[in-house]
Each structure stands twice: as structure tokens, then as C-alpha cells.
Write an enzyme that holds these catalytic residues in place. Structure first.
Site, PDB file in Angstrom:
ATOM      1  CE1 TYR A  49      -4.331  -1.078  -0.273  1.00 44.20           C
ATOM      2  CE2 TYR A  49      -3.783  -2.574   1.520  1.00 44.20           C
ATOM      3  CZ  TYR A  49      -4.648  -2.161   0.522  1.00 44.20           C
ATOM      4  OH  TYR A  49      -5.826  -2.834   0.310  1.00 44.20           O
ATOM      5  CG  ASN A 112     -12.673  -2.001   2.477  1.00 43.32           C
ATOM      6  OD1 ASN A 112     -11.741  -2.796   2.616  1.00 43.32           O
ATOM      7  ND2 ASN A 112     -12.554  -0.882   1.792  1.00 43.32           N
ATOM      8  CD  GLU A 126      -2.490  -3.974  -6.697  1.00 44.28           C
ATOM      9  OE1 GLU A 126      -3.457  -4.762  -6.831  1.00 44.28           O
ATOM     10  OE2 GLU A 126      -2.624  -2.796  -6.322  1.00 44.28           O
TER      11      GLU A 126
HETATM   12  P1  RTP Z   1      -8.475  -1.258  -2.010  1.00 47.01           P
HETATM   13  O1  RTP Z   1      -7.241  -0.561  -2.509  1.00 47.01           O
HETATM   14  O2  RTP Z   1      -8.292  -1.887  -0.658  1.00 47.01           O
HETATM   15  O3  RTP Z   1      -9.035  -2.191  -3.052  1.00 47.01           O
HETATM   16  O4  RTP Z   1      -9.633  -0.193  -1.785  1.00 47.01           O
HETATM   17  P2  RTP Z   1     -10.076   0.962  -2.771  1.00 47.01           P
HETATM   18  O5  RTP Z   1      -9.270   0.938  -4.032  1.00 47.01           O
HETATM   19  O6  RTP Z   1     -11.562   0.862  -2.904  1.00 47.01           O
HETATM   20  O7  RTP Z   1      -9.718   2.232  -1.909  1.00 47.01           O
HETATM   21  P3  RTP Z   1      -8.325   3.048  -1.809  1.00 47.01           P
HETATM   22  O8  RTP Z   1      -8.634   4.475  -2.035  1.00 47.01           O
HETATM   23  O9  RTP Z   1      -7.270   2.396  -2.646  1.00 47.01           O
HETATM   24  O10 RTP Z   1      -7.960   2.873  -0.267  1.00 47.01           O
HETATM   25  C1  RTP Z   1      -7.310   1.716   0.215  1.00 47.01           C
HETATM   26  C2  RTP Z   1      -7.972   1.294   1.513  1.00 47.01           C
HETATM   27  O11 RTP Z   1      -7.721   2.293   2.502  1.00 47.01           O
HETATM   28  C3  RTP Z   1      -8.851   2.424   3.338  1.00 47.01           C
HETATM   29  N1  RTP Z   1      -9.342   3.783   3.298  1.00 47.01           N
HETATM   30  N2  RTP Z   1      -9.713   4.432   4.362  1.00 47.01           N
HETATM   31  N3  RTP Z   1     -10.669   6.414   6.152  1.00 47.01           N
HETATM   32  C4  RTP Z   1     -10.595   6.684   4.846  1.00 47.01           C
HETATM   33  O12 RTP Z   1     -10.940   7.748   4.393  1.00 47.01           O
HETATM   34  C5  RTP Z   1     -10.108   5.644   3.956  1.00 47.01           C
HETATM   35  N4  RTP Z   1      -9.985   5.759   2.659  1.00 47.01           N
HETATM   36  C6  RTP Z   1      -9.486   4.563   2.238  1.00 47.01           C
HETATM   37  C7  RTP Z   1      -9.928   1.493   2.852  1.00 47.01           C
HETATM   38  O13 RTP Z   1      -9.920   0.328   3.650  1.00 47.01           O
HETATM   39  C8  RTP Z   1      -9.497   1.176   1.438  1.00 47.01           C
HETATM   40  O14 RTP Z   1      -9.942  -0.093   1.043  1.00 47.01           O
END
Ligand code: RTP
Ligand code: MG
Length: 137
Positions: A49, A112, A126
Site C-alpha cells: 500500500y 471492507n 500487484e
Molecule cells: P483497495 O485498494 O483496498 O481495493 O480499496 P479501494 O481501491 O476501494 O480504496 P483506496 O482508495 O485504494 O484505499 C485503500 C484502503 O484504505 C482504506 N481507506 N480508508 N478512512 C478513509 O478515508 C479511507 N480511505 C481509504 C480502505 O480500507 C481502502 O480499502
């Protein structure tokens, strides 16, 4: 054939819904090209990440991702990256469409249920992060 990376996160593994989530991928026409259960180290999660390293939620995200085992999977099929993102639903499960994985299995924006690559380019990075070429069939 397009490939993408899925991670079933510690919350969903703890809930014992790994098979249910993998079935959703198969029911949508995606194939499992590789899969394994593993415990990420802190260094693994920080590297995976790294793109979020400066975000306020980075520390919590890393701690969550190492809180228990995950299941990492290479999914393969037409438009695999976008198809997986559609199946996952919005990052915040409260905003995820009914019938998506996050709407059905996730508790919060932190816990999530699943990760999915967000571009074909990132998918390849990845996939190589987790799997050797000979592990992908
Ligand atoms: P992922 O990478 O896990 O598939 O999730 P995503 O693309 O839908 O979301 P991303 O923006 O890449 O964020 C990675 C993970 O960080 C956590 N998160 N927390 N508190 C917040 O505002 C926030 N924003 C993101 C989430 O668990 C997200 O899956
Ligand atoms: Mg993301």
C-alpha cells in the site's frame, strides 16, 4: 486474457466467507489463475500500500491488513480488472450497491472485505508482488 489481483482481507477471512467471495468471481465468469492464504508482515503491507503512505489512514490500513491472514488471488477473464471492481462495490460499504461484496460482507471503510487492483498496469505490479510466474496457471 486480462488478469487482476484480489485480496480477501482479514475481516472476511475471519468471517469464514472466503468460498462465498470466490464463488462470486466464478459466477461472474472470472477464473482463478492462482490463490493462496497468507499472513502479511508489516513490511509486506507497507510495501503493498506504499501509494497511500502519506494518507492519514495509512497506519490503520497497515495494522488492519496484518491483523489476520488474507487470501490473495489472481483473477483472469475479459475485463477482469473492471469486472472485479464492479463486484467489490464502493470502498465505503455504506455507499456500496446492493448485491456487491462490500455491501454484503463488509462492516466499515476500514474493514471492507476485499481489495482489487485499480488499473491493469497496477494489476500486473500487484500480481508480481505476490506470485511467481510458475504459480499462475
Ligand atoms: P483497495 O485498494 O483496498 O481495493 O480499496 P479501494 O481501491 O476501494 O480504496 P483506496 O482508495 O485504494 O484505499 C485503500 C484502503 O484504505 C482504506 N481507506 N480508508 N478512512 C478513509 O478515508 C479511507 N480511505 C481509504 C480502505 O480500507 C481502502 O480499502
Ligand atoms: Mg485501491
Amino acid at each position: 486474457m486480462e488478469q487482476t489481483l484480489s485480496i480477501i482481507k482479514p475481516d472476511a477471512v475471519a468471517k469464514n466467507v472466503v468460498g462465498k467471495i470466490l464463488s462470486r468471481f466464478e459466477d461472474a465468469g472470472l477464473r482463478i489463475a492462482a490463490t493462496k492464504k497468507m499472513q502479511l508482515s508489516k513490511a509486506d503491507a507497507e510495501a503493498f500500500y506504499a501509494v497511500h503512505a502519506e494518507r492519514p489512514f495509512f497506519g490503520d490500513l497497515v495494522e488492519f491488513m496484518i491483523s489476520g491472514p488474507v487470501v490473495v488471488t489472481v483473477l483472469e477473464g475479459d475485463n477482469a480488472m473492471a469486472k472485479n471492481r464492479d463486484l467489490m462495490g464502493a470502498t465505503n460499504p455504506k455507499e456500496a450497491e446492493a448485491g456487491t461484496i462490500r455491501a454484503d460482507f463488509a462492516e466499515s471503510i476500514d474493514a471492507n472485505a476485499v481489495h482489487g487492483s485499480d488499473s491493469v498496469e497496477n494489476a500486473n505490479i500487484e500480481i508480481n508482488f505476490f506470485f511467481a510466474q510458475k504459480e499462475i496457471c
